[in-house]
Design a protein around this motif. Structure first.
Motif, mmCIF file in Angstrom:
data_model
loop_
_atom_site.group_PDB
_atom_site.id
_atom_site.type_symbol
_atom_site.label_atom_id
_atom_site.label_comp_id
_atom_site.label_asym_id
_atom_site.label_seq_id
_atom_site.Cartn_x
_atom_site.Cartn_y
_atom_site.Cartn_z
ATOM 1 N N PRO A 106 0.825 -1.224 0.000
ATOM 2 C CA PRO A 106 0.000 0.000 0.000
ATOM 3 C C PRO A 106 0.848 1.258 0.000
ATOM 4 O O PRO A 106 1.972 1.273 0.512
ATOM 5 N N GLY A 107 0.293 2.314 -0.575
ATOM 6 C CA GLY A 107 0.903 3.626 -0.471
ATOM 7 C C GLY A 107 0.351 4.322 0.758
ATOM 8 O O GLY A 107 0.346 3.774 1.854
ATOM 9 N N ARG A 108 -0.117 5.542 0.581
ATOM 10 C CA ARG A 108 -0.736 6.249 1.706
ATOM 11 C C ARG A 108 -2.057 5.574 2.055
ATOM 12 O O ARG A 108 -2.906 5.345 1.196
ATOM 13 N N GLU A 109 -2.228 5.302 3.351
ATOM 14 C CA GLU A 109 -3.445 4.630 3.810
ATOM 15 C C GLU A 109 -4.356 5.525 4.633
ATOM 16 O O GLU A 109 -5.516 5.180 4.843
ATOM 17 N N ASN A 110 -3.842 6.653 5.108
ATOM 18 C CA ASN A 110 -4.707 7.598 5.802
ATOM 19 C C ASN A 110 -4.101 8.989 5.736
ATOM 20 O O ASN A 110 -2.940 9.169 5.364
ATOM 21 N N ARG A 111 -4.883 9.982 6.090
ATOM 22 C CA ARG A 111 -4.481 11.379 5.949
ATOM 23 C C ARG A 111 -3.410 11.801 6.944
ATOM 24 O O ARG A 111 -2.740 12.810 6.747
ATOM 25 N N LYS A 112 -3.233 11.042 8.030
ATOM 26 C CA LYS A 112 -2.335 11.484 9.091
ATOM 27 C C LYS A 112 -0.930 10.892 8.999
ATOM 28 O O LYS A 112 -0.044 11.296 9.751
ATOM 29 N N GLU A 113 -0.712 9.955 8.110
ATOM 30 C CA GLU A 113 0.603 9.313 8.009
ATOM 31 C C GLU A 113 1.694 10.312 7.623
ATOM 32 O O GLU A 113 1.521 11.119 6.716
ATOM 33 N N ARG A 114 2.809 10.202 8.317
ATOM 34 C CA ARG A 114 4.038 10.861 7.867
ATOM 35 C C ARG A 114 4.781 9.858 6.996
ATOM 36 O O ARG A 114 5.123 8.776 7.455
ATOM 37 N N ILE A 115 5.038 10.247 5.742
ATOM 38 C CA ILE A 115 5.740 9.345 4.829
ATOM 39 C C ILE A 115 7.040 10.007 4.381
ATOM 40 O O ILE A 115 7.066 11.171 3.983
ATOM 41 N N PHE A 116 8.102 9.236 4.477
ATOM 42 C CA PHE A 116 9.456 9.689 4.128
ATOM 43 C C PHE A 116 9.862 8.976 2.850
ATOM 44 O O PHE A 116 9.878 7.743 2.789
ATOM 45 N N PHE A 117 10.175 9.759 1.797
ATOM 46 C CA PHE A 117 10.587 9.174 0.521
ATOM 47 C C PHE A 117 12.019 9.557 0.220
ATOM 48 O O PHE A 117 12.369 10.745 0.205
ATOM 49 N N ASN A 118 12.843 8.548 -0.050
ATOM 50 C CA ASN A 118 14.268 8.748 -0.290
ATOM 51 C C ASN A 118 14.691 8.093 -1.605
ATOM 52 O O ASN A 118 14.923 6.890 -1.654
ATOM 53 N N PRO A 119 14.787 8.864 -2.700
ATOM 54 C CA PRO A 119 15.305 8.296 -3.950
ATOM 55 C C PRO A 119 16.822 8.428 -4.017
ATOM 56 O O PRO A 119 17.396 9.400 -3.513
ATOM 57 N N VAL A 120 17.458 7.462 -4.648
ATOM 58 C CA VAL A 120 18.900 7.536 -4.842
ATOM 59 C C VAL A 120 19.235 7.779 -6.306
ATOM 60 O O VAL A 120 20.301 8.262 -6.645
ATOM 61 N N GLY A 121 18.272 7.477 -7.203
ATOM 62 C CA GLY A 121 18.503 7.686 -8.624
ATOM 63 C C GLY A 121 19.181 6.486 -9.276
ATOM 64 O O GLY A 121 20.010 5.817 -8.662
ATOM 65 N N MET A 122 18.801 6.220 -10.525
ATOM 66 C CA MET A 122 19.366 5.085 -11.262
ATOM 67 C C MET A 122 19.625 5.494 -12.700
ATOM 68 O O MET A 122 18.870 6.270 -13.288
#
Length: 344
Positions: free
Chosen positions: A295-311
């Motif tokens: 799952p991605g975001r499941e509710n409005r209150k989640e703090r989500i941290f996204f870290n791309p490194v690139g390819m």
């Protein structure tokens, strides 16, 4: 057939061929993320050429080689050769980053194109943030906070605005206020959304729906209390946030966890090295969310941290679209590798 030629595309020709089309670039990046997850790409680790230590490269600079292969109907290999010299904008009036991309046929190995990769590299970096916004942000996100008024800040904001249509406020902080103000004016004119410069990172990031950091910082400056509940943090560079930011996150999402660990320069990898994070703390690679495995975001209150490194394959996917457009429209210069090979 013995004569071999390829096309060369300048930066201007890359742009004419769709190099700054953010929606198409987001689509390219999303597609290749899924292909890589399904084993339809080859993604070697990048090679880093630097003088001195990793800590010294903000002064001495570095050059990276990012090779890759994309299968299925593309069947191409290639490489991005990219230089990053942080002092360029201030000392030489040049971009921090410059690059070349080579695309090779994987039927013959013969080069198909050589092109400026500087725009492509910046656009695909922003585009992966756009993919993250598509799957991880609240759909009605309205506010954006940013640190780093450079090229990556520009393309990330382009991508955020392309995906999230309700943005009404952007605040930007940079160590140089004049740079932040110039960024704010330029992006406000371009994107038709209010953008203002503020005088601290805390002001820029606090209580925002989307936050983004893209700086060469070597010490963390983003503090956990600044990261609001329900936000998406686009962590685009290296060691920019305190460990507590990740510890309080409900989900940690990456593009390629093995590469994040191998490069060992971004906050999640440093936490892992210090025993403060484990593989099990990574919720997903973004491709797993795109195809519905997790799952991605499941509710409005989640703090989500996204870290791309690139390819490297992300650059190749965008470059391949640009190559095909240039061929169709007749852009670029045809250069001869040889009329007849000296030896076979």
């Amino acid at each position: 057939m013995s004569k071999v030629s390829f096309i060369y595309l300048s930066q201007e020709e890359v742009v004419k061929s769709g190099g700054t089309d953010m929606l198409k670039t987001i689509s390219d990046v999303e597609e290749v993320l899924v292909m890589r997850h399904k084993g339809e790409c080859i993604v070697p680790h990048k090679v880093v050429l630097r003088k001195g230590t990793q800590e010294e490269e903000s002064v001495t600079g570095r050059v990276n080689a990012l090779p890759g292969y994309i299968g299925k109907d593309k069947n191409i290999g290639g490489i991005k050769w990219v230089a990053s010299f942080v002092q360029n904008p201030f000392k030489h009036g040049l971009p921090r980053s410059s690059s070349l991309i080579i695309i090779n046929s994987f039927e013959t190995g013969i080069p198909l194109a050589i092109m400026d990769g500087t725009i492509i590299s910046a656009m695909r970096t922003g585009a992966v943030a756009g993919v993250a916004c598509k799957y991880l942000a609240n759909k009605d996100a309205r506010t954006v906070g940013m640190v780093g008024a450079g090229v990556i800040g520009r393309t990330v904001l382009m991508a955020v605005k392309a995906v999230l249509k309700d943005i009404v406020q952007v605040q930007i902080y940079d160590l140089f206020m004049e740079r932040a103000e110039k960024f704010a004016k330029g992006m406000q004119d371009e994107l038709k959304v209010p953008v203002s410069a503020v005088d601290s990172a805390e002001k820029a990031l606090s209580n925002k729906d989307i936050i983004m950091t893209a700086t060469p910082a070597k010490k963390p400056y983003v503090k956990a209390p600044w990261v609001a509940g329900g936000s998406l943090y686009l962590h685009m560079s290296g060691y920019e946030c305190e460990y507590g930011v990740l510890s309080q996150s409900d989900k940690i999402v990456v593009d390629n966890w093995e590469d994040v660990k191998a490069r060992n320069s971004q906050t999640p990898a440093l936490m892992l090295h210090d025993g403060k994070l484990s593989d099990g703390n990574i919720h997903a690679e973004i491709a797993e969310i795109i195809i519905g495995e997790k799952p991605g975001r499941e509710n409005r209150k989640e703090r989500i941290f996204f870290n791309p490194v690139g390819m490297g394959v992300q650059n190749l996917m965008v470059a391949h679209r640009i190559y095909r457009t240039a061929k169709e429209k007749g852009y670029g210069q045809t250069l001869t590798l040889w009329d007849k090979p000296m030896w076979i």
